[in-house]
Design a protein around this motif. Structure first.
Motif, PDB file in Angstrom:
ATOM      1  N   ARG A   2       0.830  -1.212   0.000  1.00 18.68           N
ATOM      2  CA  ARG A   2       0.000   0.000   0.000  1.00 18.68           C
ATOM      3  C   ARG A   2       0.859   1.255   0.000  1.00 18.68           C
ATOM      4  NH1 ARG A   2      -2.671  -3.178   3.860  1.00 18.68           N
ATOM      5  NH2 ARG A   2      -1.702  -1.968   5.553  1.00 18.68           N
ATOM      6  N   LEU A   3       2.034   1.184   0.586  1.00 14.08           N
ATOM      7  CA  LEU A   3       2.886   2.359   0.714  1.00 14.08           C
ATOM      8  C   LEU A   3       3.674   2.644  -0.554  1.00 14.08           C
ATOM      9  CD1 LEU A   3       4.003   4.523   2.721  1.00 14.08           C
ATOM     10  CD2 LEU A   3       5.836   2.895   3.247  1.00 14.08           C
ATOM     11  N   VAL A   4       4.216   1.584  -1.186  1.00 14.44           N
ATOM     12  CA  VAL A   4       5.134   1.759  -2.309  1.00 14.44           C
ATOM     13  C   VAL A   4       4.426   1.616  -3.647  1.00 14.44           C
ATOM     14  CG1 VAL A   4       7.257   0.909  -3.370  1.00 14.44           C
ATOM     15  CG2 VAL A   4       7.025   0.914  -0.884  1.00 14.44           C
ATOM     16  N   ARG A   5       3.490   0.658  -3.767  1.00 17.83           N
ATOM     17  CA  ARG A   5       2.767   0.375  -5.011  1.00 17.83           C
ATOM     18  C   ARG A   5       3.679  -0.169  -6.103  1.00 17.83           C
ATOM     19  NH1 ARG A   5      -2.152  -0.453  -3.991  1.00 17.83           N
ATOM     20  NH2 ARG A   5      -2.628  -0.114  -6.186  1.00 17.83           N
ATOM     21  N   PHE A  47       9.677  -3.968  -5.151  1.00 14.65           N
ATOM     22  CA  PHE A  47      10.311  -3.210  -4.084  1.00 14.65           C
ATOM     23  C   PHE A  47       9.665  -3.533  -2.737  1.00 14.65           C
ATOM     24  CE2 PHE A  47      11.195   0.889  -1.813  1.00 14.65           C
ATOM     25  CZ  PHE A  47      12.568   0.698  -1.728  1.00 14.65           C
ATOM     26  N   ALA A  48       8.337  -3.717  -2.743  1.00 12.33           N
ATOM     27  CA  ALA A  48       7.648  -4.098  -1.509  1.00 12.33           C
ATOM     28  C   ALA A  48       8.101  -5.470  -1.033  1.00 12.33           C
ATOM     29  CB  ALA A  48       6.138  -4.087  -1.731  1.00 12.33           C
ATOM     30  N   GLU A  49       8.294  -6.408  -1.967  1.00  9.72           N
ATOM     31  CA  GLU A  49       8.764  -7.743  -1.586  1.00  9.72           C
ATOM     32  C   GLU A  49      10.193  -7.689  -1.056  1.00  9.72           C
ATOM     33  OE1 GLU A  49       8.054  -9.521  -5.331  1.00  9.72           O
ATOM     34  OE2 GLU A  49       6.012 -10.154  -4.827  1.00  9.72           O
ATOM     35  N   PHE A  50      11.019  -6.827  -1.631  1.00  9.38           N
ATOM     36  CA  PHE A  50      12.381  -6.654  -1.128  1.00  9.38           C
ATOM     37  C   PHE A  50      12.361  -6.133   0.304  1.00  9.38           C
ATOM     38  CE2 PHE A  50      15.806  -3.599  -0.343  1.00  9.38           C
ATOM     39  CZ  PHE A  50      16.925  -4.426  -0.423  1.00  9.38           C
ATOM     40  N   PRO A  60       6.008 -18.092   2.791  1.00  8.03           N
ATOM     41  CA  PRO A  60       4.727 -17.499   2.367  1.00  8.03           C
ATOM     42  C   PRO A  60       4.860 -16.447   1.274  1.00  8.03           C
ATOM     43  CG  PRO A  60       4.808 -17.680   4.753  1.00  8.03           C
ATOM     44  CD  PRO A  60       6.186 -17.995   4.252  1.00  8.03           C
ATOM     45  N   LEU A  61       6.069 -15.913   1.062  1.00  7.85           N
ATOM     46  CA  LEU A  61       6.272 -14.904   0.021  1.00  7.85           C
ATOM     47  C   LEU A  61       6.661 -15.517  -1.314  1.00  7.85           C
ATOM     48  CD1 LEU A  61       8.369 -12.221   1.977  1.00  7.85           C
ATOM     49  CD2 LEU A  61       5.895 -12.551   1.937  1.00  7.85           C
ATOM     50  N   PHE A 102      14.119 -12.945  -6.893  1.00  5.35           N
ATOM     51  CA  PHE A 102      15.315 -12.103  -6.767  1.00  5.35           C
ATOM     52  C   PHE A 102      15.128 -11.050  -5.680  1.00  5.35           C
ATOM     53  CE2 PHE A 102      17.704  -8.274  -7.908  1.00  5.35           C
ATOM     54  CZ  PHE A 102      18.997  -8.784  -7.954  1.00  5.35           C
ATOM     55  N   ALA A 103      13.947 -10.452  -5.619  1.00  6.87           N
ATOM     56  CA  ALA A 103      13.682  -9.435  -4.601  1.00  6.87           C
ATOM     57  C   ALA A 103      13.756 -10.042  -3.204  1.00  6.87           C
ATOM     58  CB  ALA A 103      12.310  -8.808  -4.837  1.00  6.87           C
TER      59      ALA A 103
END
Length: 258
Positions: A163-166, A170-173, A205-206, A239-240
């Motif tokens: 929600r913050l980055v969209r 990058f959020a997964e990193f 889980p990711l 990779f992230a």
């Protein structure tokens, strides 16, 4: 009064909505195309063509009233219940139980429905799965609770970062970076013992398991564009995750000291 036969535009609308729901919720490319073709055939259209990619659907009906429609897919998630319900509706259409108007209404209700589990259930499931994966990867039971907490917190922060980055990768990193840092903190204070198994269990889980499976199945079915693009998306996600964990491990030596 005899009802008017459905127009190609109405049939195309039903086919596109069915394909959109399936593709947005984890359906394979070949399954989406097959369902759209069966829906068109159920309404008496035997000369339809569909081209599906992870980001868009093109559907065309040949004939005097030639109709070509394009729909853009911008968001994708995993909700296999919706895929199952759309398949059930397509079978009802093939049997002649639904008109285009009725099918479109049912599909619109499915598209608008929020059938996913509550956020707290997802977090709890991720936490339990993280602990179970730790045991499966030959971790010790005294590390179950650290993995439980780290896995649940990691999924929580993934939703926050989304929600913050969209920007998905990058959020997964950032989420994997948080998981690695929290796991290291637990080991550093003595709450956890084996950093490797805690991290491995917590990041599971990711991992884009469904995306990898769909990429392989699309490649085997001959949908090379979708298969390669989904494979590339899965690779970037992996990779992230790996980059976030590697960043934390770069400050950690074998003795668990910074």
């Amino acid at each position: 009064m005899t009802p008017l036969p459905p127009t190609n535009y109405e049939i195309a609308q039903v086919c596109l909505l069915a394909g959109k729901i399936m593709l947005e919720n984890g359906g394979e490319t070949y399954r989406v195309e097959d369902t759209m073709t069966h829906v068109a055939e159920g309404f008496g259209i035997s000369n339809s063509h569909s081209f599906v990619t992870p980001t868009g659907i093109i559907f065309s009906i040949d004939g005097p009233e030639q109709t070509t429609r394009l729909i853009r897919i911008s968001e994708r998630s995993t909700d296999l219940h919706k895929v199952t319900v759309v398949n059930a509706i397509s079978r009802r259409i093939s049997k002649g139980d639904l008109t285009p108007q009725e099918a479109y209404r049912l599909l619109s209700e499915i598209d608008a429905a929020n059938t996913s589990f509550p956020t707290w259930v997802k977090i709890l499931a991720a936490a339990v799965a993280s602990g179970c994966f730790l045991i499966m990867f030959k971790g010790m039971w005294h590390d179950f609770l650290p993995a439980f907490v780290t896995g649940g917190a990691g999924l929580t922060f993934l939703g926050y970062f989304n929600r913050l980055v969209r920007i998905k990768f990058f959020a997964e990193f950032l989420a994997s970076l948080f998981i690695g840092a929290l796991a290291f903190l637990f080991v550093y204070i003595g709450f956890g013992h084996d950093l490797d198994t805690i991290i491995i269990g917590s990041v599971m889980p990711l991992v884009p398991g469904l995306l990898i499976t769909n990429a392989v199945r699309d490649l085997m079915a001959g949908h090379f564009v979708s298969g390669v693009s989904k494979g590339a998306e899965a690779f970037l996600t992996a990779f992230a995750i790996g980059a976030g964990i590697a960043f934390v491990l770069s400050f950690y030596n074998g003795e668990g000291m910074v």
